[in-house]
Write a protein that holds these residues in place. Sequence first.
Motif, short mmCIF file in Angstrom:
data_model
loop_
_atom_site.label_atom_id
_atom_site.label_comp_id
_atom_site.label_asym_id
_atom_site.label_seq_id
_atom_site.Cartn_x
_atom_site.Cartn_y
_atom_site.Cartn_z
N UNK A 245 0.82 -1.21 0.00
CA UNK A 245 0.00 0.00 0.00
C UNK A 245 0.85 1.26 0.00
N UNK A 246 2.00 1.20 0.65
CA UNK A 246 2.87 2.38 0.73
C UNK A 246 4.29 1.95 1.05
N UNK A 247 5.23 2.76 0.62
CA UNK A 247 6.63 2.60 1.01
C UNK A 247 7.11 3.95 1.52
N UNK A 248 8.13 3.91 2.33
CA UNK A 248 8.65 5.18 2.82
C UNK A 248 9.96 5.02 3.53
N UNK A 249 10.50 6.14 3.95
CA UNK A 249 11.73 6.12 4.74
C UNK A 249 11.79 7.38 5.59
N UNK A 250 12.47 7.25 6.69
CA UNK A 250 12.72 8.40 7.56
C UNK A 250 14.20 8.44 7.88
N UNK A 251 14.75 9.64 7.92
CA UNK A 251 16.14 9.85 8.30
C UNK A 251 16.14 10.56 9.64
N UNK A 252 16.93 10.06 10.56
CA UNK A 252 16.97 10.58 11.92
C UNK A 252 18.38 11.01 12.29
N UNK A 253 18.46 12.08 13.06
CA UNK A 253 19.73 12.55 13.60
C UNK A 253 19.73 12.24 15.09
N UNK A 254 20.83 11.72 15.59
CA UNK A 254 20.96 11.45 17.02
C UNK A 254 21.32 12.76 17.70
N UNK A 255 20.53 13.16 18.70
CA UNK A 255 20.75 14.42 19.42
C UNK A 255 20.71 14.19 20.92
N UNK A 256 21.27 15.13 21.67
CA UNK A 256 21.12 15.11 23.12
C UNK A 256 19.86 15.89 23.49
N UNK A 257 19.57 16.02 24.78
CA UNK A 257 18.33 16.66 25.19
C UNK A 257 18.25 18.14 24.84
N UNK A 258 19.38 18.77 24.53
CA UNK A 258 19.37 20.18 24.12
C UNK A 258 19.19 20.33 22.61
N UNK A 259 19.16 19.21 21.88
CA UNK A 259 18.96 19.25 20.44
C UNK A 259 20.24 19.31 19.64
N UNK A 260 21.37 19.14 20.29
CA UNK A 260 22.65 19.15 19.58
C UNK A 260 23.00 17.75 19.09
N UNK A 261 23.44 17.64 17.85
CA UNK A 261 23.81 16.32 17.31
C UNK A 261 24.93 15.69 18.12
N UNK A 262 24.87 14.38 18.25
CA UNK A 262 25.90 13.61 18.94
C UNK A 262 26.03 12.26 18.27
N UNK A 263 27.06 11.55 18.60
CA UNK A 263 27.27 10.21 18.04
C UNK A 263 26.36 9.21 18.74
N UNK A 264 25.91 8.24 17.97
CA UNK A 264 25.12 7.15 18.52
C UNK A 264 26.01 6.33 19.44
N UNK A 265 25.60 6.10 20.70
CA UNK A 265 26.44 5.30 21.61
C UNK A 265 26.75 3.92 21.03
N UNK A 266 27.94 3.43 21.31
CA UNK A 266 28.43 2.18 20.73
C UNK A 266 27.53 0.99 21.03
#
Length: 184
Positions: free
Chosen positions: A144-165
């Motif tokens: 019925x549908x296909x899709x994708x979402x792209x996500x950025x890993x952020x801390x609680x202040x909204x700053x990008x950070x690395x995904x924990x190992x």
Amino acid sequence: MRTYEKCACKCFRFRTCQKTGVGRRLLPSWPRFDYTSGLMSAWHATSVRVRYAETDQMGVVYYGNFFVWFEIGRVELLRQLGFAYKDMEQQDDSYIVVAEARCRYLRPARYDDVLVIRTRVEEARSRTIRFAYEILAQATGQRLATGETTHVICDRTGRPKSLPAKYRKLFTPPHPAHAAYKSP
């Protein structure tokens, strides 16, 4: 990223080394860290029934509900991998923020249909994750549908950070969740 040759005194000077007098020489760039090779090729599946509140007067699902179902599939995939998104936020100050979302509508979903939401990790990098989705009618198997979402890993202040190992390694095989759901 530029990489410079190490001189005899073991420094990585960007200009001429003061000890040896050796000038800089640019080496070929090393490949960027990317752990997308060998990602989940199998889909995780979960099902939902279309509720009356999700449809218009003609019994056809409102288009925005597909994104809600994408989220249901994503959250269930994370549970299948062995962690709850809530724990990721509370324990590791890591939030998966939607940066881009897209959906391609192929056929309408209708009231009381049982839908299969198939989700997988399409790409994972140190700071971003891309999920792919398919929504199928359980009765017919039609997509019925296909899709994708792209996500950025952020801390609680909204700053990008690395995904924990500890989460990074869950997105790469081998993991029991990958073998549990075979692609039809």
